[in-house]
Write a protein that holds these residues in place. Sequence first.
Motif, PDB file in Angstrom:
ATOM      1  N   ALA A  91       9.130   1.306  -9.000  1.00 60.87           N
ATOM      2  CA  ALA A  91      10.429   0.638  -8.825  1.00 60.87           C
ATOM      3  C   ALA A  91      10.610   0.117  -7.410  1.00 60.87           C
ATOM      4  O   ALA A  91      11.212  -0.935  -7.207  1.00 60.87           O
ATOM      5  CB  ALA A  91      11.561   1.594  -9.189  1.00 60.87           C
ATOM      6  N   LEU A  92      10.086   0.863  -6.430  1.00 53.93           N
ATOM      7  CA  LEU A  92      10.246   0.464  -5.026  1.00 53.93           C
ATOM      8  C   LEU A  92       9.087  -0.386  -4.520  1.00 53.93           C
ATOM      9  O   LEU A  92       9.118  -0.859  -3.389  1.00 53.93           O
ATOM     10  CB  LEU A  92      10.413   1.709  -4.151  1.00 53.93           C
ATOM     11  CG  LEU A  92      11.680   2.524  -4.412  1.00 53.93           C
ATOM     12  CD1 LEU A  92      11.668   3.803  -3.578  1.00 53.93           C
ATOM     13  CD2 LEU A  92      12.930   1.702  -4.142  1.00 53.93           C
ATOM     14  N   GLY A  93       8.053  -0.531  -5.344  1.00 54.65           N
ATOM     15  CA  GLY A  93       6.890  -1.318  -4.927  1.00 54.65           C
ATOM     16  C   GLY A  93       6.111  -0.653  -3.819  1.00 54.65           C
ATOM     17  O   GLY A  93       5.594  -1.315  -2.925  1.00 54.65           O
ATOM     18  N   LEU A  94       6.036   0.680  -3.859  1.00 54.61           N
ATOM     19  CA  LEU A  94       5.352   1.442  -2.815  1.00 54.61           C
ATOM     20  C   LEU A  94       4.128   2.149  -3.373  1.00 54.61           C
ATOM     21  O   LEU A  94       4.045   2.434  -4.568  1.00 54.61           O
ATOM     22  CB  LEU A  94       6.304   2.484  -2.209  1.00 54.61           C
ATOM     23  CG  LEU A  94       7.535   1.950  -1.497  1.00 54.61           C
ATOM     24  CD1 LEU A  94       8.475   3.089  -1.128  1.00 54.61           C
ATOM     25  CD2 LEU A  94       7.136   1.152  -0.270  1.00 54.61           C
ATOM     26  N   ASP A  95       3.198   2.459  -2.483  1.00 54.69           N
ATOM     27  CA  ASP A  95       2.010   3.224  -2.837  1.00 54.69           C
ATOM     28  C   ASP A  95       2.407   4.654  -3.174  1.00 54.69           C
ATOM     29  O   ASP A  95       3.304   5.227  -2.552  1.00 54.69           O
ATOM     30  CB  ASP A  95       1.041   3.193  -1.641  1.00 54.69           C
ATOM     31  CG  ASP A  95      -0.247   3.891  -1.942  1.00 54.69           C
ATOM     32  OD1 ASP A  95      -0.418   5.040  -1.464  1.00 54.69           O
ATOM     33  OD2 ASP A  95      -1.077   3.309  -2.653  1.00 54.69           O
ATOM     34  N   LYS A  96       1.729   5.241  -4.149  1.00 53.50           N
ATOM     35  CA  LYS A  96       2.064   6.611  -4.574  1.00 53.50           C
ATOM     36  C   LYS A  96       1.947   7.618  -3.438  1.00 53.50           C
ATOM     37  O   LYS A  96       2.749   8.544  -3.342  1.00 53.50           O
ATOM     38  CB  LYS A  96       1.168   7.027  -5.739  1.00 53.50           C
ATOM     39  CG  LYS A  96       1.500   6.316  -7.030  1.00 53.50           C
ATOM     40  CD  LYS A  96       0.565   6.757  -8.147  1.00 53.50           C
ATOM     41  CE  LYS A  96       0.805   5.946  -9.394  1.00 53.50           C
ATOM     42  NZ  LYS A  96      -0.109   6.318 -10.486  1.00 53.50           N
ATOM     43  N   SER A  97       0.954   7.438  -2.545  1.00 52.77           N
ATOM     44  CA  SER A  97       0.795   8.396  -1.448  1.00 52.77           C
ATOM     45  C   SER A  97       1.964   8.301  -0.464  1.00 52.77           C
ATOM     46  O   SER A  97       2.414   9.313   0.071  1.00 52.77           O
ATOM     47  CB  SER A  97      -0.536   8.185  -0.732  1.00 52.77           C
ATOM     48  OG  SER A  97      -0.581   6.918  -0.109  1.00 52.77           O
ATOM     49  N   ASN A 170      18.632 -12.520  -6.941  1.00 51.19           N
ATOM     50  CA  ASN A 170      17.779 -11.371  -7.249  1.00 51.19           C
ATOM     51  C   ASN A 170      16.881 -11.656  -8.446  1.00 51.19           C
ATOM     52  O   ASN A 170      15.704 -11.282  -8.444  1.00 51.19           O
ATOM     53  CB  ASN A 170      18.621 -10.111  -7.488  1.00 51.19           C
ATOM     54  CG  ASN A 170      19.083  -9.511  -6.196  1.00 51.19           C
ATOM     55  OD1 ASN A 170      18.382  -9.488  -5.201  1.00 51.19           O
ATOM     56  ND2 ASN A 170      20.302  -9.004  -6.195  1.00 51.19           N
ATOM     57  N   ALA A 171      17.406 -12.324  -9.466  1.00 51.84           N
ATOM     58  CA  ALA A 171      16.590 -12.658 -10.642  1.00 51.84           C
ATOM     59  C   ALA A 171      15.480 -13.640 -10.251  1.00 51.84           C
ATOM     60  O   ALA A 171      14.336 -13.488 -10.679  1.00 51.84           O
ATOM     61  CB  ALA A 171      17.474 -13.267 -11.735  1.00 51.84           C
ATOM     62  N   ASP A 172      15.799 -14.630  -9.420  1.00 55.70           N
ATOM     63  CA  ASP A 172      14.791 -15.609  -9.000  1.00 55.70           C
ATOM     64  C   ASP A 172      13.731 -14.985  -8.102  1.00 55.70           C
ATOM     65  O   ASP A 172      12.581 -15.421  -8.101  1.00 55.70           O
ATOM     66  CB  ASP A 172      15.438 -16.781  -8.277  1.00 55.70           C
ATOM     67  CG  ASP A 172      16.195 -17.720  -9.217  1.00 55.70           C
ATOM     68  OD1 ASP A 172      16.044 -17.576 -10.460  1.00 55.70           O
ATOM     69  OD2 ASP A 172      16.935 -18.593  -8.714  1.00 55.70           O
ATOM     70  N   LEU A 173      14.108 -13.966  -7.332  1.00 54.45           N
ATOM     71  CA  LEU A 173      13.156 -13.299  -6.432  1.00 54.45           C
ATOM     72  C   LEU A 173      12.252 -12.323  -7.172  1.00 54.45           C
ATOM     73  O   LEU A 173      11.205 -11.949  -6.664  1.00 54.45           O
ATOM     74  CB  LEU A 173      13.893 -12.568  -5.309  1.00 54.45           C
ATOM     75  CG  LEU A 173      14.574 -13.463  -4.281  1.00 54.45           C
ATOM     76  CD1 LEU A 173      15.416 -12.614  -3.330  1.00 54.45           C
ATOM     77  CD2 LEU A 173      13.561 -14.296  -3.514  1.00 54.45           C
ATOM     78  N   SER A 174      12.658 -11.889  -8.374  1.00 52.84           N
ATOM     79  CA  SER A 174      11.852 -10.896  -9.090  1.00 52.84           C
ATOM     80  C   SER A 174      10.681 -11.513  -9.823  1.00 52.84           C
ATOM     81  O   SER A 174      10.535 -12.648 -10.001  1.00 52.84           O
ATOM     82  CB  SER A 174      12.700 -10.103 -10.068  1.00 52.84           C
ATOM     83  OG  SER A 174      13.201 -10.926 -11.097  1.00 52.84           O
TER      84      SER A 174
END
Length: 174
Positions: A91-97, A170-174
């Motif tokens: 959801a945050l677009g982050l690496d699991k570590s 926000n919709a256009d950026l996703s």
Amino acid sequence: MAAAQTPESSTELPPGAGPTAGRSTGRPPGLIADVEQELSILLRRARSAQMLLARRVHPEMDAAGYALISQIDLGTASGGAGVRASDVAQALGLDKSTVSRGLSQLESLGLIERVGDPDDGRARLLRMTTAGAERYDAMRAQRQAEFRAILDRWDSADLTDLARLLGRLNADLS
């Protein structure tokens, strides 16, 4: 001396981007630059506010922790047992570590806990502790009161437009 770039050799930009963006649309020159500048100011203020909000939840929590705990709250708001760390990372677009380190900090601060997944005995879910939820809810109530104080000066039509346009962006950026 660097070679001049030709349109064929330049980096491909998304449609509507580049030095000629907006010229054929009848938009005033500089309008896109004005929007970009205002968004940059808003994002800088949001990053600064995120750090202050994190400190309101716990003096040792950082802005990254705030994003994590916000996502956990969002994932459990409908009464769920908790959220998976992998879902928070996605959801945050982050690496699991990266998420794992942040979650360990939140857990050591007593703000979140890991519990068994009732649907999968091998998996662990994240949820806020009672203290974490109380602190987060208090911060959110204060933040909403501050927003309300600012936005109460706006008329309903402007607020409706703002919500609609932010949703569209926000919709256009996703």
